[in-house]
Design a protein around this motif. Structure first.
Motif, PDB file in Angstrom:
ATOM      1  N   THR A 225     -36.036  -1.642  10.077  1.00  0.00           N
ATOM      2  CA  THR A 225     -36.127  -3.052   9.686  1.00  0.00           C
ATOM      3  C   THR A 225     -34.755  -3.714   9.697  1.00  0.00           C
ATOM      4  OG1 THR A 225     -38.086  -2.622   8.327  1.00  0.00           O
ATOM      5  CG2 THR A 225     -36.816  -4.608   7.830  1.00  0.00           C
ATOM      6  N   ALA A 226     -33.748  -3.028   9.160  1.00  0.00           N
ATOM      7  CA  ALA A 226     -32.399  -3.592   9.153  1.00  0.00           C
ATOM      8  C   ALA A 226     -31.914  -3.878  10.570  1.00  0.00           C
ATOM      9  CB  ALA A 226     -31.445  -2.636   8.446  1.00  0.00           C
ATOM     10  N   ALA A 227     -32.209  -2.955  11.487  1.00  0.00           N
ATOM     11  CA  ALA A 227     -31.823  -3.179  12.885  1.00  0.00           C
ATOM     12  C   ALA A 227     -32.585  -4.369  13.468  1.00  0.00           C
ATOM     13  CB  ALA A 227     -32.080  -1.912  13.698  1.00  0.00           C
ATOM     14  N   ARG A 228     -33.873  -4.489  13.111  1.00  0.00           N
ATOM     15  CA  ARG A 228     -34.701  -5.566  13.682  1.00  0.00           C
ATOM     16  C   ARG A 228     -34.205  -6.934  13.260  1.00  0.00           C
ATOM     17  NH1 ARG A 228     -38.833  -7.900  11.281  1.00  0.00           N
ATOM     18  NH2 ARG A 228     -39.133  -6.172   9.810  1.00  0.00           N
ATOM     19  N   ILE A 229     -33.715  -7.073  12.037  1.00  0.00           N
ATOM     20  CA  ILE A 229     -33.254  -8.388  11.574  1.00  0.00           C
ATOM     21  C   ILE A 229     -31.771  -8.611  11.855  1.00  0.00           C
ATOM     22  CG2 ILE A 229     -35.029  -8.483   9.792  1.00  0.00           C
ATOM     23  CD1 ILE A 229     -32.845  -7.880   7.720  1.00  0.00           C
ATOM     24  N   GLY A 230     -31.170  -7.709  12.612  1.00  0.00           N
ATOM     25  CA  GLY A 230     -29.775  -7.890  13.013  1.00  0.00           C
ATOM     26  C   GLY A 230     -28.760  -7.386  12.023  1.00  0.00           C
ATOM     27  N   ARG A 231     -29.194  -6.655  10.988  1.00  0.00           N
ATOM     28  CA  ARG A 231     -28.250  -6.082  10.023  1.00  0.00           C
ATOM     29  C   ARG A 231     -27.840  -4.691  10.513  1.00  0.00           C
ATOM     30  NH1 ARG A 231     -26.574  -9.353   5.516  1.00  0.00           N
ATOM     31  NH2 ARG A 231     -27.790 -11.252   5.782  1.00  0.00           N
ATOM     32  N   HIS A 232     -27.080  -4.671  11.605  1.00  0.00           N
ATOM     33  CA  HIS A 232     -26.785  -3.399  12.269  1.00  0.00           C
ATOM     34  C   HIS A 232     -25.828  -2.526  11.463  1.00  0.00           C
ATOM     35  CE1 HIS A 232     -29.059  -4.657  15.709  1.00  0.00           C
ATOM     36  NE2 HIS A 232     -28.343  -5.763  15.826  1.00  0.00           N
ATOM     37  N   ARG A 233     -24.898  -3.142  10.743  1.00  0.00           N
ATOM     38  CA  ARG A 233     -23.991  -2.323   9.926  1.00  0.00           C
ATOM     39  C   ARG A 233     -24.761  -1.584   8.842  1.00  0.00           C
ATOM     40  NH1 ARG A 233     -21.706  -2.557   5.102  1.00  0.00           N
ATOM     41  NH2 ARG A 233     -22.561  -4.627   4.698  1.00  0.00           N
ATOM     42  N   GLN A 234     -25.649  -2.309   8.151  1.00  0.00           N
ATOM     43  CA  GLN A 234     -26.453  -1.635   7.125  1.00  0.00           C
ATOM     44  C   GLN A 234     -27.317  -0.545   7.735  1.00  0.00           C
ATOM     45  OE1 GLN A 234     -25.966  -4.888   7.345  1.00  0.00           O
ATOM     46  NE2 GLN A 234     -26.027  -5.924   5.365  1.00  0.00           N
ATOM     47  N   ALA A 235     -27.843  -0.782   8.930  1.00  0.00           N
ATOM     48  CA  ALA A 235     -28.736   0.203   9.559  1.00  0.00           C
ATOM     49  C   ALA A 235     -28.019   1.526   9.793  1.00  0.00           C
ATOM     50  CB  ALA A 235     -29.281  -0.356  10.877  1.00  0.00           C
ATOM     51  N   TRP A 236     -26.849   1.489  10.436  1.00  0.00           N
ATOM     52  CA  TRP A 236     -26.215   2.777  10.751  1.00  0.00           C
ATOM     53  C   TRP A 236     -25.600   3.422   9.508  1.00  0.00           C
ATOM     54  CZ3 TRP A 236     -21.425   4.826  10.197  1.00  0.00           C
ATOM     55  CH2 TRP A 236     -20.316   3.987  10.017  1.00  0.00           C
TER      56      TRP A 236
ATOM     57  N   LEU B 224     -26.703   3.186   6.405  1.00  0.00           N
ATOM     58  CA  LEU B 224     -27.764   3.765   5.582  1.00  0.00           C
ATOM     59  C   LEU B 224     -28.123   5.166   6.089  1.00  0.00           C
ATOM     60  CD1 LEU B 224     -29.786   3.371   3.275  1.00  0.00           C
ATOM     61  CD2 LEU B 224     -31.354   2.365   4.928  1.00  0.00           C
ATOM     62  N   ALA B 225     -28.284   5.291   7.398  1.00  0.00           N
ATOM     63  CA  ALA B 225     -28.577   6.613   7.960  1.00  0.00           C
ATOM     64  C   ALA B 225     -27.456   7.587   7.661  1.00  0.00           C
ATOM     65  CB  ALA B 225     -28.796   6.489   9.467  1.00  0.00           C
TER      66      ALA B 225
ATOM     67  N   ASP C 239     -36.602  14.029   9.270  1.00  0.00           N
ATOM     68  CA  ASP C 239     -36.269  12.700   8.731  1.00  0.00           C
ATOM     69  C   ASP C 239     -34.846  12.308   9.147  1.00  0.00           C
ATOM     70  OD1 ASP C 239     -38.676  13.005   7.476  1.00  0.00           O
ATOM     71  OD2 ASP C 239     -37.967  12.490   5.475  1.00  0.00           O
ATOM     72  N   TRP C 240     -33.945  13.274   9.070  1.00  0.00           N
ATOM     73  CA  TRP C 240     -32.541  13.052   9.438  1.00  0.00           C
ATOM     74  C   TRP C 240     -32.470  12.566  10.885  1.00  0.00           C
ATOM     75  CZ3 TRP C 240     -28.342  16.937   7.507  1.00  0.00           C
ATOM     76  CH2 TRP C 240     -27.090  16.571   7.965  1.00  0.00           C
ATOM     77  N   ILE C 241     -33.137  13.277  11.782  1.00  0.00           N
ATOM     78  CA  ILE C 241     -33.097  12.920  13.201  1.00  0.00           C
ATOM     79  C   ILE C 241     -33.706  11.535  13.418  1.00  0.00           C
ATOM     80  CG2 ILE C 241     -34.060  13.489  15.468  1.00  0.00           C
ATOM     81  CD1 ILE C 241     -33.787  16.457  14.668  1.00  0.00           C
ATOM     82  N   CYS C 242     -34.833  11.266  12.777  1.00  0.00           N
ATOM     83  CA  CYS C 242     -35.494   9.972  12.941  1.00  0.00           C
ATOM     84  C   CYS C 242     -34.582   8.828  12.524  1.00  0.00           C
ATOM     85  CB  CYS C 242     -36.788   9.953  12.124  1.00  0.00           C
ATOM     86  SG  CYS C 242     -37.710   8.414  12.246  1.00  0.00           S
ATOM     87  N   CYS C 243     -33.964   8.928  11.340  1.00  0.00           N
ATOM     88  CA  CYS C 243     -33.087   7.862  10.852  1.00  0.00           C
ATOM     89  C   CYS C 243     -31.887   7.665  11.771  1.00  0.00           C
ATOM     90  CB  CYS C 243     -32.614   8.180   9.434  1.00  0.00           C
ATOM     91  SG  CYS C 243     -33.873   7.911   8.169  1.00  0.00           S
TER      92      CYS C 243
ATOM     93  N   ALA D 172     -30.820   4.436  14.065  1.00  0.00           N
ATOM     94  CA  ALA D 172     -29.569   3.741  13.757  1.00  0.00           C
ATOM     95  C   ALA D 172     -28.604   3.706  14.937  1.00  0.00           C
ATOM     96  CB  ALA D 172     -28.888   4.419  12.566  1.00  0.00           C
ATOM     97  N   LEU D 173     -28.721   4.646  15.865  1.00  0.00           N
ATOM     98  CA  LEU D 173     -27.759   4.775  16.956  1.00  0.00           C
ATOM     99  C   LEU D 173     -27.633   3.492  17.790  1.00  0.00           C
ATOM    100  CD1 LEU D 173     -25.834   6.958  17.897  1.00  0.00           C
ATOM    101  CD2 LEU D 173     -27.603   7.787  19.455  1.00  0.00           C
ATOM    102  N   PRO D 174     -28.745   2.824  18.167  1.00  0.00           N
ATOM    103  CA  PRO D 174     -28.593   1.569  18.928  1.00  0.00           C
ATOM    104  C   PRO D 174     -27.810   0.507  18.172  1.00  0.00           C
ATOM    105  CG  PRO D 174     -30.847   2.382  19.089  1.00  0.00           C
ATOM    106  CD  PRO D 174     -30.170   3.213  18.050  1.00  0.00           C
ATOM    107  N   SER D 175     -27.914   0.484  16.832  1.00  0.00           N
ATOM    108  CA  SER D 175     -27.160  -0.505  16.053  1.00  0.00           C
ATOM    109  C   SER D 175     -25.667  -0.256  16.165  1.00  0.00           C
ATOM    110  CB  SER D 175     -27.592  -0.468  14.584  1.00  0.00           C
ATOM    111  OG  SER D 175     -28.879  -1.017  14.427  1.00  0.00           O
TER     112      SER D 175
END
Length: 934
Positions: free
Chosen positions: A660-671, A673-674, A689-693, A697-700
């Motif tokens: 969700t963070a990546a979708r709304i453009g909050r890329h710093r929070q996305a990566w 958080l992971a 779960d680790w791999i999924c997160c 986050a990697l595209p962000s």
């Protein structure tokens, strides 16, 4: 015995066994014979009835073929040329023998209709209503469904008119019984179905006027006039025109006379009939019966959960205890287009229902309540107060006599009731939902597609209203399969639209609860529809809504009381799946895109700050923080155990929140958080779960152009893949991360990647390369200096030296690492190194010091909640006991290790199983390696 159903899809059964009636034209022949039961139908008449003018090449031959097919279906074991049991041939045609006068539902309908009208004419209104209800209930979908031909079409039109006329008769009975609200609802439905018939409009206008709704009665006339003008170009006839004028002038003759006084032995009974498809609820029904048997019981639950159905079912079970009075009243707490009934108005209706003449009913609510209590004093009465809005509405209606039983339903929890008990309804258990779906849709269709049926029920959230609506749609659409219905419900954005049928709708039911909320509660509810997980805590809800925790607590508890939110555990909240979809839809309708993005941004900021604080307790020696200068907006924890408990509770939201963070453009929070979930995922062994997160986050990180962030996420992926023993994937991630670290000039991170790369090369059997990597890492850490990295490299070199048979160097490196970790109070690393020391001593054959170190390691790993490490150390303990020849404690340790490894679903479980299977044991395998944090 042959029985036939014609008032729906045409069906026949012989001795309770349903038979296949064959293709459509064969069913048409059967239908003509069944309608003309026990009469010889001429062949020419059959031909006209089935084909009309569209004759086939040889109609006589076709009739003969279809009759032969019907004989085979009705009597599959009949001897050739023997007389038929049901279908007889005559010189001119054929006859279907049905000795039972009510072998067809059409015959039963005709009898019940005649008897109901006769009872109404004789003034026996309760009996008339029951008979008319039974007659109308025989209709089941499309009359003569699946039958072609002019005869079937003409009969369908005749039966539709007969059904409409009888329903109008029933509305007349409701009017005569002073059930004005029910009469108005029924008349409105009939007027909508046949808008050019004047009788339903007249019934509707009269019922509304007698219910005190004069303006609505006049509005009904205006609608009837508009329909007539549009479709016929005429005004309504004199019947409606005269009735309108009488309503305008408030003609007293329009009002009903007072109710009859009860004759000796007569009882006041007005309960709805029990549901034909009542399913399950055994425990809840027993609780309501027990509670109501002591006086008052309130049933609460979310919209569509089946409160009224249960209340009526229980009332029918309790009816025998209350022979004097059995009454039902809808208080319209949540009814479309209706205001809740006031206590005074409800008391008036109840007093009229028990025979008090209108002129003797006091004007004031208190006086009415007193008269009501005195009227029921000493009587064995049962009262169902349905759809209450709150405690204040029902309290004046409660009888004062202990001989009276009361069942109340409400969407609110009626916490203000002075006495009585409450039963809160949840959705149905899966097996009961399945039984309800099968009862409505038909068991054969359900049995044919069990997987699709389960998917439909899951999409309905096991909510009874949703299950019934979806099953009814399937039943009345013979061309649909369950899989087709499943596919329609699979689109979440369209699901609420699919869960609607005629005047019933899941969305409409939810809307009534939502619109009754205050402004702040509405906003909280719809913003909860944005939450990406299944369950959230109080602080997260406060962040999402942008209010403080005290205000959030008040709003959330209000939603719980209104049954719009569940509280499975104190301080933890969850929306039903369909309510979540409704809340999300309302949020999109009400909140702008910027407001929705801002709410999700607040949520992402809260979780990042909180996870970052938890990570600081789990890994105090980590090299980076999310944003050390940012204000502390997240929850805080007193110790490591509290942090882990919160992370455990929130686990399900982390991956959706990164996305969700990546979708709304909050890329710093996305990566970030992971990244900050490293310690939690490692402590609990949640590698997938680790791999999924990290993959989310990697595209962000790449969109931000942050090469160091990308490198750190690649290292995390390498660690998780290593733990899952996907070693080539881990090596690839590490090498890519190493190149980025070197490009960024991040020497400490470079040393950490070399350590992890060495660990994976070790597991691949490439010991020399692994030692080279670890020694490069050690040298790099010492040069920076980076004492934490140095200690990790020493610990891992200790494992590698053991692999190479260099046991003294192994012990020296591990002792040095242990001293450093103990100095910093790093118990998780301390436990890992102690486990390594135990294995090195075991390799040297020194089982006593190995046992000492192993027990110390186990204590450390349990103290810091390192479940994955606990499994490894229990495995080590088992191997030590095996080396000592102590089979019983070895088996015990390995069994405990297996239980933990299985709970975490780690590959180590397979190793332990093999060790248990050959309890004599071979040479021990090495422990997992430490994974530093670059």
């Amino acid at each position: 015995m042959l029985s036939v159903r014609l008032l729906g899809p045409v069906r026949a059964s012989v001795d309770a066994r349903e038979i296949a009636l064959g293709p459509p034209l064969q069913r048409a022949v059967f239908t003509v014979l069944a309608v003309r039961r026990d009469q010889v139908v001429d062949r020419g008449e059959l031909i006209d009835a089935v084909w009309g003018e569209a004759l086939p090449g040889n109609p006589e031959g076709a009739v003969h073929t279809y009759v032969a097919g019907l004989r085979r279906a009705l009597e599959p074991v009949r001897a050739r040329r023997s007389p038929g049991r049901f279908l007889e041939s005559h010189p001119s045609g054929y006859r279907l023998r049905l000795p039972d006068p009510e072998a067809t539902d059409l015959a039963r309908f005709e009898r019940l209709a005649d008897e109901g009208r006769a009872a109404s004419g004789a003034g026996r209104l309760p009996l008339a209503e029951r008979l008319l209800d039974e007659a109308l209930a025989l209709f089941d979908g499309s009359v003569l469904g699946g039958v072609p031909g002019p005869f079937a079409q003409a009969r369908r039109e005749w039966l539709a008119a007969a059904r409409q006329s009888l329903a109008e008769d029933r509305a007349e009975v409701l009017l005569a019984r002073r059930r004005f609200g029910a009469a108005a609802a029924e008349a409105r439905r009939l007027a909508d179905a046949e808008p050019l018939r004047e009788r339903p409009w007249a019934l509707l206008m009269t019922a509304l006027y007698r219910d005190g709704r004069q303006a609505e009665a006049l509005a009904a006339y205006d609608r009837a006039r508009a329909v007539s003008a549009e479709q016929l170009g005429l005004d309504p006839g004199p019947l409606l025109g005269e009735l309108r004028q009488r309503i305008v002038v408030a003609d007293p003759s329009l009002l009903p006379g007072g109710p009859r006084e009860a004759e000796p032995g007569e009882r006041w009974v007005d309960l709805p009939r029990d549901s034909d498809h009542f399913t399950g609820r055994t425990a809840e029904a027993a609780r309501v019966v027990a509670a109501a048997g002591r006086g008052v019981c309130a049933i609460d639950g979310m919209a569509g959960v089946g409160k009224t159905t249960l209340a009526v079912h229980v009332a029918q079970r309790l009816a025998g205890r209350c022979p004097d009075v059995r009454l039902y009243i809808d208080l319209h707490g949540h009814t479309p287009g209706r205001r809740p009934v006031t206590a005074a108005a409800a008391l008036e209706r109840l007093l009229l229902a028990v025979g008090v003449p209108g002129e003797r009913i006091p004007a004031g609510a208190e006086d009415r309540a007193a008269l009501w209590r005195s009227r029921l004093a000493g009587r064995r009465a049962l009262l169902v107060l349905d759809n209450a809005v709150d405690t204040g509405q029902v309290r004046p209606l409660l009888p004062g006599s202990a001989s009276c039983l009361v069942v109340i339903t409400s969407r609110r929890r009626l916490t203000g009731l002075d006495a009585g008990e409450s039963v809160s309804l949840d959705v149905l258990p899966f097996t009961d939902a399945l039984a309800l779906f099968a009862a409505v849709a038909g068991p054969d269709r359900v049995a044919a597609e069990p997987a699709a049926t389960e998917a439909v029920l899951r999409a309905c959230g096991l909510l009874p209203l949703a299950v019934q609506i979806s099953a009814a749609r399937l039943r009345h659409r013979p061309a649909w399969t369950v899989a087709h219905l499943r596919d329609r419900l699979a689109v979440e954005e369209r699901r609420l639209d699919e869960l609607a049928a005629e005047d019933r709708s899941v969305e409409a039911a939810f809307a009534l609860s939502y619109r009754s909320l205050a402004t702040g509660a509405r906003r909280m509810f719809r913003l909860l529809g944005l939450f990406p997980g299944a369950e959230l805590g109080l602080a997260a809800a406060a962040a999402l809504c942008g209010v403080d925790v005290v205000a959030a607590d008040r709003l959330l508890e209000g939603l719980v009381d209104c049954q719009l939110l569940d509280e499975p555990r104190p301080g933890r909240y969850r929306l039903h799946d369909l309510l979540r979809a409704y809340a999300a839809r309302e949020c999109c309708r009400t909140e702008s895109a910027d407001e929705r993005a801002a709410a999700l941004a607040r949520l992402a900021d809260f979780y990042l700050a909180t996870v970052d604080g938890a990570e600081q307790l789990l890994r105090p020696q980590r090299l980076d923080r999310a944003d050390p200068s940012a204000p502390r907006t997240g929850a805080e924890f007193g110790d490591r155990a509290a942090a882990l408990a919160w992370l455990d509770a929130e686990r399900g939201v982390f991956a959706p929140l990164v996305e969700t963070a990546a979708r709304i453009g909050r890329h710093r929070q996305a990566w970030q958080l992971a990244r900050c979930l490293w310690g939690f995922f490692e402590a609990r062994g949640h590698w997938t779960d680790w791999i999924c997160c990290h993959e989310l986050a990697l595209p962000s990180a790449r969109l931000l152009g942050d090469r160091l962030a990308e490198a750190r996420l690649l290292v995390g992926l390498g660690v998780a893949e290593h733990r899952l023993r996907n070693y080539p994937a881990a090596v690839s991630h590490y090498r890519n991360a190493l190149a980025l670290m070197r490009e960024a000039g991040f020497r400490s991170g470079e040393a950490g990647v070399l350590t992890n790369l060495g660990n994976t090369l070790r597991r691949m059997g490439r010991t020399a390369e692994a030692i080279e990597c670890q020694e490069q890492s050690l040298a790099g850490c010492q040069a920076i200096p980076d004492q934490a990295g140095e200690a990790i490299a020493l610990a891992n070199l200790g494992d590698l030296y053991r692999d190479a048979g260099r046991l003294r160097k192994s012990l020296a490196a591990q002792e040095q690492a242990l001293a450093m970790f103990r100095k910093w109070g790093e118990r998780r690393w301390e436990g890992s190194v102690l486990d390594g020391l135990a294995r090195t001593h075991l390799a040297a054959g020194a089982t006593e010091p190995a046992l000492v170190h192993c027990r110390e390691a186990l204590e450390c790993r349990r103290a810091c909640g390192d479940r994955a490490g606990e499994a490894e150390t229990l495995d080590t303990l088992g191997r030590i006991h095996l080396r000592r020849g102590d089979l019983a404690p070895a088996r015990s340790a390995l069994t405990r290790a297996l239980a933990v490894a299985q709970a975490l679903d780690t590959p180590l479980a397979d190793d332990i199983r093999r060790r248990l299977a050959r309890i004599s044991g071979g040479p021990p395998s090495d422990a997992e390696n430490n994974t530093p944090d670059p």
